[in-house]
Design an enzyme around this catalytic site. Sequence first.
Site, PDB file in Angstrom:
ATOM      1  CE  LYS A  49     -44.831 -55.745  28.476  1.00  0.00           C
ATOM      2  NZ  LYS A  49     -43.683 -55.228  27.735  1.00  0.00           N
ATOM      3  CD  GLN A  93     -41.526 -52.283  27.996  1.00  0.00           C
ATOM      4  OE1 GLN A  93     -41.995 -53.248  28.593  1.00  0.00           O
ATOM      5  NE2 GLN A  93     -41.937 -51.938  26.798  1.00  0.00           N
ATOM      6  CG  ASP A 116     -39.925 -59.086  24.683  1.00  0.00           C
ATOM      7  OD1 ASP A 116     -41.124 -59.266  24.419  1.00  0.00           O
ATOM      8  OD2 ASP A 116     -39.391 -57.961  24.697  1.00  0.00           O
TER       9      ASP A 116
END
Length: 291
Positions: A49, A93, A116
């Site tokens: 990322k 994450q 996200d």
Amino acid sequence: MELIDGNQIASTIIAELKAEVTGITGRKPCIALVRVGEDPASVSYVRKKEKTAAEIGITSRIILPPITISQTDLIRQVADLNADESVDGILIQSPMPKHIDELLVFRAIAPEKDVDGLGTMNLGKVAQDDDTGFVSCTPAGIMALLARSGVDLKGKHVVVIGRSLLVGKPVALLALQKKAGANGTVTICHSGTSNLAEITRQADVVIAAIGRPEFVKQDMIKPGAVVIDVGINRVPDESRKSGYRLVGDCAFAEVSTIADKITPVPGGVGPMTVAMLMSNTVKAYRQREVK
Ligand code: NAP
């Protein structure tokens, strides 16, 4: 059979984003990437990322709290990032350590920075067909793969295997939306489904998000169907230096002989997830800049 090339489609999206971000004068979009602990897959996902952000010209800020961080302190860090004007998007994450309730952490992210798309507000907007929110990255990537491969879901029977918050549920809602490219007739299957193969054999489009290596076999697929394999499973392989290889949730060798289009693993849905995170970050930046 046509291979749906996620690497190529993701590269096109990344090039489009790079052109857009290059055109931004002044402050560039910024994403905060938070990784708790040293889970090897998470280390490599966050690295990927960061690298993709750099390629596009998005600033990334890497935050690595210790694995022992308490839930309260992690949520406090999220609150700091919410308040930080220089941060447009926040990604925490997953998986987080066992003592952390991931849902509470996702919900703590300010909706306008929740790139996200796993917070309550953004998931709710998907259910409301509201495009102002952020669609979580893997489901958004699946829809982009279908659209860019010329697959229109209108009138099609879409069978999603898996009902996770991360993939199955949101992709089913997206396929169901009353919108161009979507408008599918959607069935969601899970571990409690009886006669799974009978249902999947009726599908024009199968989206497999199960987390079981090569679970979907040829006799579960209607000839000519489109198959999107979301699974990323490590299976032992001593012939490789790493000691493992990646396989999807579909038995690619056999399913690809009867599918009309299929995504490979790796190189299908995986690269799209990162591309959509970057796309959401640029969207967050734009929406915050016009305020
Ligand atoms: P998950 O949270 O474990 O959910 C798996 C789903 O599959 C559950 O709904 C489960 O049903 C269902 N399931 C399990 N066994 C089944 C069976 N025998 N028959 C029918 N349904 C069954 O997994 P996930 O997060 O959705 O991820 C799924 C896969 O996608 C994993 O391999 C993961 O690594 C991969 N993934 C890939 C990306 C990417 O970027 N490509 C991103 C995220 C995930 P129940 O609800 O009844 O338990």
